[in-house]
Design an enzyme around this catalytic site. Structure first.
Site, mmCIF file in Angstrom:
data_model
loop_
_atom_site.group_PDB
_atom_site.id
_atom_site.type_symbol
_atom_site.label_atom_id
_atom_site.label_comp_id
_atom_site.label_asym_id
_atom_site.label_seq_id
_atom_site.Cartn_x
_atom_site.Cartn_y
_atom_site.Cartn_z
ATOM 1 N N SER A 437 0.830 -1.202 0.000
ATOM 2 C CA SER A 437 0.000 0.000 0.000
ATOM 3 C C SER A 437 0.861 1.247 0.000
ATOM 4 O O SER A 437 0.365 2.342 -0.205
ATOM 5 C CB SER A 437 -0.945 -0.014 1.198
ATOM 6 O OG SER A 437 -0.198 -0.156 2.380
ATOM 7 N N HIS A 458 -3.065 -3.972 -5.192
ATOM 8 C CA HIS A 458 -3.299 -3.493 -3.833
ATOM 9 C C HIS A 458 -4.657 -3.985 -3.338
ATOM 10 O O HIS A 458 -5.696 -3.475 -3.733
ATOM 11 C CB HIS A 458 -3.217 -1.961 -3.807
ATOM 12 C CG HIS A 458 -3.474 -1.381 -2.454
ATOM 13 N ND1 HIS A 458 -4.030 -0.149 -2.253
ATOM 14 C CD2 HIS A 458 -3.249 -1.887 -1.212
ATOM 15 C CE1 HIS A 458 -4.147 0.075 -0.960
ATOM 16 N NE2 HIS A 458 -3.683 -0.960 -0.306
ATOM 17 N N GLU A 470 -6.847 -2.414 -6.303
ATOM 18 C CA GLU A 470 -6.194 -1.450 -7.198
ATOM 19 C C GLU A 470 -5.103 -2.190 -7.973
ATOM 20 O O GLU A 470 -4.223 -2.809 -7.372
ATOM 21 C CB GLU A 470 -5.559 -0.316 -6.381
ATOM 22 C CG GLU A 470 -6.580 0.609 -5.745
ATOM 23 C CD GLU A 470 -5.922 1.762 -4.970
ATOM 24 O OE1 GLU A 470 -6.265 2.912 -5.235
ATOM 25 O OE2 GLU A 470 -5.068 1.493 -4.103
ATOM 26 N N ASN A 508 -5.875 5.374 -0.866
ATOM 27 C CA ASN A 508 -5.228 5.944 0.316
ATOM 28 C C ASN A 508 -4.895 7.415 0.117
ATOM 29 O O ASN A 508 -4.884 8.198 1.060
ATOM 30 C CB ASN A 508 -3.959 5.162 0.660
ATOM 31 C CG ASN A 508 -4.307 3.833 1.310
ATOM 32 O OD1 ASN A 508 -5.453 3.618 1.719
ATOM 33 N ND2 ASN A 508 -3.346 2.939 1.389
#
Ligand code: 3HC
Length: 715
Positions: A437, A458, A470, A508
């Site tokens: 991440s 991800h 992702e 994120n």
């Protein structure tokens, strides 16, 4: 036995078998069968032929010609063009009339269901005299309209309670949950479950028996419930009250559809059918034009667009993943391995020592066990499932794998080392993916000789529940590697979004400013409860402070640091996480965070946190202001991600936020929501916040430019 294709229609084929008309539905040019005005006209022609008993038929069977799909409901595309409730109401009336005509046919009609029967599809089956379902994994029955902000508008709110009872019908309508044939049969929704190869034969036989009076049709009652206890005075009222309380608890009033479903069913279940149908159509009309329904319909199409395979250069192929290795048997690795095995992939789970491997394998097997129970897999399928997951301490077998997912500890040097090992052991074509991440995929690609096969995948935690992955695309990645990653994510039942290899990727990155603002609010003395409550009232599943405790303060701190290094703090930064970590607080995982925990259960806010941060909790600003301060930076950052090419479309941005962290689905995602609020309104609000609190609120250039031009993100 005689089979004759007497004539051919565009979507509905008419075949005759033993005096039974077998109608085979296969809407041309569409991946699934959907109900539309054109199809209704074809149905009407077939019904006239049946009523005339053309070719001497005495009964009929409705089959699908599309594998895996019986009927996927009404054509959702049609709802997007509706602007007035009356238009939507008319659409519903139209569909209801077709179902009424089916129900009134002078010959029995058997629904022979193989594949999904959803929404209008199931409503059509409810208008048939008898329902037989094939026992295949793809056969599922449900009324998912609520997930589109609608209610079943082709008679479902009426015929379903009259066939299986009010309580069971409400459960299906309020959750949109899909039943496998066995569960459907337990509820009386289907009359028989048979192996797929004999579906047609049995359906034809039942149709004949119905025509000959050897078997009784199974029809919804004209009014009232078929369940005896529901006919006791007051019983249904109680069911409705309980269901309503649950809906309010779960949706916090953000979704009008479930409340409307309760209202319509409550008022009509015991009234004549025709009256109920009128109420249903009116409610359908009203719901179809609500902003909530429009946002949910948008999400349906946006997620389909996100799932489209990326284009490949001519002649290039991306193989599908049949074998893979997961390196690192921690919590994430075990989850990835289990979910992959569930979806038919042969997986080797690797770790460096037997103890860690044993732990990971246990976790993965627990997940498989839960899956097998949920799906009620027969013994031979369970065995196959567990056999697909094998542990290993070495890279043996890696040569045959199409994909490796690395999920070792989040340390760049360790990962680079693992990537070099992987390259040495894998076939030259194996795609090497990292589940990170925080680490730039480019740093891992540099470590190997063939960087073109390195991508990021991800996953979100817990892997078995989170619907998004992702697919991180570094500039060096070959299109075939990206396509393989994308297809793999779909193959394991998740939604992929392709994201550029920039710090924080997409999800994120946009959460960063939101969490940061929450901490700044806290440091300014806003009580934790007020911050979280504002976010939840806006529709987020949890507040930002709760999110921090769940994710882990250390993880959040690391992710925040990376964003800060990459983008600067844009004027203000909170060091609250560092200070709390210095006090040994990591969040839920060590039982100490912003909240107190006792035996794993969360208690209240830990007042000690205020002391550690040197703040005195005081009065909170009004909720709308708190919401603006939390959410607008997130929206702004999503636009910046689009501007910088981290995502390539608003669709991807909306799906990433909704599926990645629960951005309220009824708001349709950041970009859809921005359009609804109006870009110039958002810009004005951000400018005001910039004046008051600093430049971290400055609207990004793309947002400003689009607002000035009066544009939207969606046409
Ligand atoms: N209307 C229009 N298009 C539909 C559709 C529908 N009801 N159902 C599926 N499609 C389209 C998808 O958009 C997609 O199109 P694309 O290939 O151009 O992107 C294509 O069919 C294939 O769909 P999926 O990629 O989703 O294929 P899957 O195999 O993964 O899933 C499915 C198939 C289970 C049927 C899934 O598409 C689905 O859940 N569809 C929606 C079902 C639904 O919500 N039905 C209720 C409709 S509302 C209704 O019936 C109102 C009535 O009460 C009056």
């Amino acid at each position: 036995m005689a089979t004759a294709a007497a004539s051919q229609a565009a979507a509905l084929r008419w075949e005759v078998e033993d005096g039974v008309a077998v109608l085979v539905l296969d809407v041309p040019g569409r991946p699934v069968n959907v109900l539309s005005p054109e199809l209704t006209r074809e149905f009407e022609r077939a019904l006239e032929r049946l009523a005339r008993r053309e070719d001497g038929v005495r009964a009929a069977v409705l089959l699908s010609g599309k594998p895996g799909v019986w009927i996927a409901g009404a054509d959702i595309d049609l709802f997007r063009t509706l602007t007035r409730p009356e238009e939507a109401e008319a659409l519903s009336r139209h569909a209801q009339e077709l179902m009424n005509r089916l129900a009134a046919l002078p010959v029995p009609l058997v629904a022979a269901i193989e594949g999904v029967a959803l929404g209008g599809g199931l409503e059509l089956a409810l208008a048939c005299s008898y329902r037989v379902a094939a026992d295949t994994p793809k056969t599922r029955l449900g009324l998912p309209e609520v997930q589109l902000g609608l209610l079943p508008g082709a008679g479902g709110t009426q015929r379903l309670p009259r066939l299986i009872g009010v309580r069971s019908a409400l459960d299906l309508m309020l959750t949109g949950r899909q039943l496998d044939p066995r569960r459907a049969s337990k509820l009386g929704l289907v009359d028989e479950v048979v192996p797929a190869p004999i579906l047609r034969r049995i359906a034809v036989q039942r149709a004949r028996e119905l025509a000959d009076g050897q078997r009784a049709p199974h029809l919804p009652r004209e009014r009232g419930s078929p369940v005896a206890w529901e006919r006791v005075p007051g019983a249904v009222a109680l069911v409705l009250r309980q269901a309503r309380a649950q809906v309010v608890r779960q949706t916090k009033g953000h979704y009008p559809a479930p409340l409307r479903i309760l209202e319509v069913v409550g008022r009509t279940w015991n009234r004549p059918l025709a009256e109920g149908l009128r109420e249903e159509a009116r409610a359908f009309g009203a719901l179809a034009v609500t902003p909530e329904s429009r946002a949910l319909v948008h999400i349906f199409f946006a997620s389909n667009r996100a799932k489209e395979d990326p284009p490949l250069p001519p002649g290039v192929r991306a193989p599908t993943v049949q074998r893979m290795m997961v390196v690192g048997a921690g919590f994430m690795g075990a989850g990835i391995a289990a979910v992959s095995a569930q979806n038919g992939i042969r997986v080797r789970l690797k770790d460096v020592n037997a103890e860690a491997l044993g732990r990971g394998l246990r976790t993965a097997r627990q997940l498989l066990e839960a899956y097998a129970q949920r799906r009620r897999l027969p013994r031979w399928e369970r065995t196959k499932l567990f056999d697909r997951l094998q542990p290993t301490l070495r890279y043996n077998g890696l040569r045959h794998a199409e994909l490796v997912v690395e999920a070792v500890f989040e340390d760049v040097e360790l990962k680079r080392h693992v990537f070099r090992e992987l390259e040495a052991a894998a076939a030259p074509t194996t795609v090497l993916a990292s589940n990170t991440s925080t680490i730039p995929i480019a740093r891992l690609a540099e470590a190997v000789q063939r960087p073109e096969r390195v991508i990021g995948l991800h996953f979100f935690s817990p892997v078995e529940r989170m619907p998004l992955v992702e697919v991180i695309v570094p500039s060096t990645a070959a299109p075939a590697a990206v396509a393989l990653g994308h297809r793999y994510v779909k193959a394991i039942g998740k939604t992929p979004i392709r994201v550029a290899d920039r710090p924080g990727f997409y999800v994120n990155r946009i959460l960063g400013p939101y969490v940061q603002e929450a901490l700044l609010l806290l440091e300014s003395g806003v009580p934790i409860e007020a911050i979280d409550a504002a976010a939840v009232a806006w529709g987020l599943p949890v507040g930002p402070i709760t999110l921090l405790d769940e994710v882990g303060l250390d993880v959040a701190q690391k992710s925040g640091e990376i964003l800060r290094q990459a983008f600067g703090d844009r004027g203000a930064a909170s060091d609250a996480l560092a200070r709390l970590m210095a006090d040994g607080r990591l969040g839920r995982k060590n039982g100490r965070g912003f909240f107190r925990y006792e035996a794993g259960k969360r208690r209240g806010v830990d007042a000690e946190v205020y002391r550690l941060l040197g703040v005195q909790p005081g009065a909170a600003p009004p909720t709308p202001e708190l919401q603006d301060r939390l959410v607008l930076p997130l929206l702004n950052e999503a636009v910046r991600a689009l501007e910088e090419g981290v995502i390539d479309s608003p669709d991807v941005g909306d799906i990433g936020a909704v599926f990645g962290f629960g951005f309220p689905p009824f708001r349709g995602g950041p970009f859809w929501h921005l359009d609804q609020v109006g870009l110039s309104t958002v810009v004005a609000r951000l400018e005001e916040l910039t004046r008051r609190f600093g430049r971290r609120f400055e609207p990004t250039a793309l947002l400003r430019a689009k607002a000035e031009r009066g544009e939207r993100f969606y046409a």
